[in-house]
Structures are given as structure tokens and as C-alpha cells.
Motif scaffolding. Structure first.
Motif, PDB file in Angstrom:
ATOM      1  N   GLY A 167       0.814  -1.211   0.000  1.00  0.00           N
ATOM      2  CA  GLY A 167       0.000   0.000   0.000  1.00  0.00           C
ATOM      3  C   GLY A 167       0.851   1.266   0.000  1.00  0.00           C
ATOM      4  N   PRO A 168       0.214   2.433   0.124  1.00  0.00           N
ATOM      5  CA  PRO A 168       0.939   3.701   0.012  1.00  0.00           C
ATOM      6  C   PRO A 168       1.944   3.974   1.119  1.00  0.00           C
ATOM      7  N   LEU A 169       1.856   3.262   2.237  1.00  0.00           N
ATOM      8  CA  LEU A 169       2.841   3.457   3.314  1.00  0.00           C
ATOM      9  C   LEU A 169       4.055   2.545   3.168  1.00  0.00           C
ATOM     10  N   ASP A 170       3.974   1.602   2.246  1.00  0.00           N
ATOM     11  CA  ASP A 170       5.036   0.599   2.089  1.00  0.00           C
ATOM     12  C   ASP A 170       6.107   1.133   1.144  1.00  0.00           C
ATOM     13  N   VAL A 171       6.836   2.167   1.622  1.00  0.00           N
ATOM     14  CA  VAL A 171       7.806   2.849   0.752  1.00  0.00           C
ATOM     15  C   VAL A 171       9.193   2.955   1.391  1.00  0.00           C
ATOM     16  N   PHE A 172       9.396   2.304   2.539  1.00  0.00           N
ATOM     17  CA  PHE A 172      10.649   2.490   3.273  1.00  0.00           C
ATOM     18  C   PHE A 172      11.683   1.400   2.991  1.00  0.00           C
ATOM     19  N   ASN A 173      11.273   0.353   2.292  1.00  0.00           N
ATOM     20  CA  ASN A 173      12.186  -0.749   2.010  1.00  0.00           C
ATOM     21  C   ASN A 173      13.372  -0.243   1.194  1.00  0.00           C
ATOM     22  N   GLY A 174      14.577  -0.481   1.682  1.00  0.00           N
ATOM     23  CA  GLY A 174      15.768  -0.056   0.942  1.00  0.00           C
ATOM     24  C   GLY A 174      16.199   1.379   1.198  1.00  0.00           C
TER      25      GLY A 174
END
Length: 420
Positions: free
Chosen positions: A230-237
Motif C-alpha cells: 500500500g501507500p505506506l510501504d515505501v521504506f524498504n531499501g
């Protein structure tokens, strides 16, 4: 004098080691990092410990930071109104604060674990800095009366078999992203006392805001839990702490403008003040078998790892350490055999099962009666207070949360209206 090895220097391992030490046991503690390495490293967690867990620390005189850490006297819930994120700012469909009967506190684990580790060594405990592998434990198990494994990640966890009957999820249910910040403004609704804020964005995820005590004093934790993909799943990497904070604030502005309004001047507490990751909530069988035939007992999140959505990790670790300590003391000089290990875990599971049930429920979309309950707390202060205090004693949720009939009966008892 019985010899006990504790592998892993987190909340449960250290609390247990210090507790055993205070009762005259010969304790060896094994950590993969020194106290200085922990202090200068990256934040390890979010943590808000409620009254019962804090009392376990006080009982052992381990509440070293009680006077410095903020006193958290409330727990608030806000729910963003659905469909209001785009194009304009979202509004709150629900917003309330429950008051806690006994205050909660949060101490950065870098501060606490380093301080406790130094206290353990100063009190004569044997501290071994070594990242233990299964082969090491095979060797050590012959030299100790009991080996406790409280290192919740890595190879050692694989010794403990997943308990499928108690683990409904096989994949991570949230993508986690944490930032420790200075400069967060007060909530205008209650500037006179500190509270944890739980902001729910239906279908998207959650943001938790909690006052804490860190290496540089008073701070706040901004903690996103995003539905995977979803839109919060952006911190990977994301490796750069500044970029991590920028993303945190960008998402705040989009989904929770009332929280963003007080976060416009925040900065990270330090270069190690961010953390991101994900894991599948898992319950494991408590007895690990070593290649040479020895047995080890799993502790806290080695055997019961819940998603942090309900803020129970450090609370459960403290309660597990207290239960295990009591079982060890009661056992005297009898052998720590497999039957004892299972019974010791079962004693902890009596409380942990309520945490697991509640946490897994909160990871799923809420049913209508739960939405009604959370909504009613905005009009009925006793409901808000009871909900807040159930974070300290999650077994109370059995009485009013899971079943529509019990929820209706409870709300009727508060309002004086007949249950429908």
C-alpha cells in the motif's frame, strides 16, 4: 549455586539475568554487542511499557530512568474519515483519549539495554560478547544447568518449531517504519498531559506517536505501520536517515494532517534514530533441541513474536521474564527438564495468548461491532478509559471486544440502555 546461561541481551534476557543474579544464581549473559556498541547503534524498537510491565522492573529495582522518562497518562485513538485523503486533507471520523489508571513510560532500548548490561557486569555477572550459533550452544549446554535463548532474530530462532495452530499468518502483515524525533509540538486537545496517539487510516495502515526518553533526553517516536504493497510501504531499501524522515513527514501530510501540523519542525534525534522492516507474527514451540541432545528454552519474542501494532512487545518481554524467573525460583535444585520447560512456557502463555489474539485481530479489517465500540469511546469516557487500560491487561478484551453480543451488552451497561 545453579549455573544459568542467558543468550540475548534485550528486555527479557537482561531482566531475567539481573533477576536471577539478585537471587544468587551464577549467571552468564551472552550478547552479540557491547554496551557502547548498543548505545551508539541504531534504534532497535518502539516501546511503550504499561503499568504491570513497569512494576516488574521496579520489583527488581531496574527502573533507572523512571524520573527522566515522560509519564504517559493517556492513550488516544483517531480514525481518519474514509475517502478523504484525495484530493483534500483527511478529517477525523473518530478522536478520543482514554486515561490510564497507572502511567506508562518509554525508554529507548539503546539507553536501557546498555545501562542494564553495565549494571549486570558491575554486580559480578559474567558478560560474554559473542554472537552465539547453534554449535556454540551445543557446547555450552553441557556446562550449564539451564540455557535460555532470548535472541529473537537469526539462526538461533530456527531451533524453535513454528506452532501452526497458534500462528494464523505466514507473511508479514505490516511494513514498519520508525523515526525518533525532537521538536514535535503538543496535541492542542490535551497539552497538559502526555499520551500515546494511535491514528488509524482504514485500508492503509496506522501511525503511532509516543513520547520517549532517548540518548539526548525527551523525544517522540513516529511509527508507521503500513499494509504491505500500500501507500505506506515505501521504506524498504531507504538507507539515508534524512530520506526516511522526509518520507515519514510526506505521508503524515497526506494521510494525517492533524499530526503533520505539529511535526513541521521535527528533526531526527540522531543518525541512528530510524528503523524499517517487517516480519510475520509467529508463535513457536518453546523447547529447542541441540544437535548433541541438549535442550534450551526460548524466551519472549523467540517463542511469541507479535506484530507491534498493539504496542505489546516490551510489555510481553517483561511479563515473560517475570514468569520465567518465578518458575526458576520455585523449581529449586530439581533438573530443568523438558516437562519443566513446557510448563514454564505455558505459565507465560496464560497471559501471552491474550496479546496474540488481540494483536492478530487488530491486523485484520475491524468488524462492525468493533468500529461501533471505538466510535462509542468518543462519546463515553468510561469506554475510552477501559480501552486504554486494556493495553496494560489485554485479557480484559475478552469481556467486551471480540463478540458482538458482549460489546453490545457492555455499551448498554455504560449508557443504561437495553442491549440490542
Amino acid at each position: 549455586m545453579r549455573k544459568i546461561l542467558v543468550v540475548g541481551a534485550g528486555q527479557s534476557g537482561l531482566q531475567l539475568a539481573l533477576g536471577l543474579q539478585s537471587h544468587g544464581y551464577e549467571v552468564t549473559l551472552m550478547s552479540n554487542r557491547t554496551a557502547d556498541e548498543i548505545r551508539s547503534g541504531r534504534v532497535m524498537s518502539t516501546q511503550c511499557m504499561f503499568h504491570t510491565a513497569l512494576q516488574h522492573e521496579r520489583d527488581l529495582k531496574l527502573n533507572f530512568w523512571e524520573s527522566q522518562a515522560p509519564r504517559i497518562e493517556g492513550l488516544g485513538v483517531s480514525v481518519a474519515a474514509p475517502g478523504s485523503f484525495d484530493p483534500g486533507p483527511s478529517q477525523r471520523a473518530i478522536d478520543w483519549v482514554g486515561r490510564l489508571d497507572g502511567y506508562a513510560q518509554s525508554v529507548d532500548q539503546r539507553v536501557k539495554m546498555a545501562g542494564w548490561m553495565e549494571a549486570f557486569a558491575q554486580r559480578g555477572g559474567q558478560l560474554v560478547i559473542h554472537g552465539a550459533a547453534v554449535g556454540d550452544l551445543d557446547y555450552f549446554s553441557r556446562a550449564y544447568d539451564l540455557v535460555l535463548v532470548s535472541a529473537g532474530k537469526g539462526e538461533l530462532v530456527s531451533m524453535f518449531e513454528r506452532d501452526a495452530s497458534r500462528s494464523p499468518y505466514s507473511e508479514p502483515q505490516r511494513a514498519l517504519a520508525v523515526a525518533y524525533v525532537h521538536g514535535l509540538g503538543p496535541r492542542p486537545e490535551h497539552p497538559d498531559f502526555d499520551a500515546v496517539r494511535c491514528n488509524l487510516v482504514p485500508g492503509v495502515g496506522e501511525l503511532f506517536v509516543m513520547p520517549t526518553y532517548t540518548l539526548s533526553g525527551r523525544a517522540d517516536i513516529l511509527f508507521w505501520e503500513g499494509v504491505p504493497g500500500g501507500p505506506l510501504d515505501v521504506f524498504n531499501g531507504v538507507k539515508d536517515p534524512g530520506e526516511h524522515l522526509r518520507l515519514t513527514l510526506e505521508l503524515l501530510e497526506k494521510f494525517l494532517p492533524w499530526e503533520y501540523a505539529r511535526a513541521t519542525k521535527v528533526e531526527l534525534t540522531d543518525a541512528g534514530g530510524t528503523l524499517a522492516g517487517r516480519y510475520a507474527p509467529t508463535v513457536r514451540k518453546p523447547v529447542g533441541r541441540l544437535p548433541g541432545g541438549g535442550l534450551v528454552l526460548g524466551v519472549a519474542d523467540v517463542v511469541v513474536a507479535n506484530d507491534p501494532i498493539t504496542g505489546q512487545g516490551s510489555n510481553s518481554a517483561s511479563k515473560c521474564a517475570a514468569a520465567y524467573l518465578a518458575s526458576i525460583l520455585e523449581h529449586g535444585d530439581k533438573p530443568f527438564d523438558e516437562e519443566w520447560m513446557q510448563q514454564t512456557f505455558d505459565r507465560y502463555w496464560n497471559t501471552a495468548q491474550h496479546v496474540t489474539k488481540w494483536t492478530n485481530a487488530m491486523l485484520a479489517p475491524p468488524p462492525e461491532h468493533v468500529l461501533n465500540l471505538i466510535g462509542a469511546a468518543g462519546q463515553l469516557q468510561p469506554v475510552a478509559d477501559r480501552f486504554a487500560n486494556a493495553f496494560n491487561d489485554p485479557s480484559d478484551f475478552e469481556n467486551f471486544f471480540y463478540e458482538p453480543e458482549k460489546t453490545a451488552a457492555y455499551l448498554a451497561s455504560v449508557t443504561g440502555a437495553p442491549a440490542v
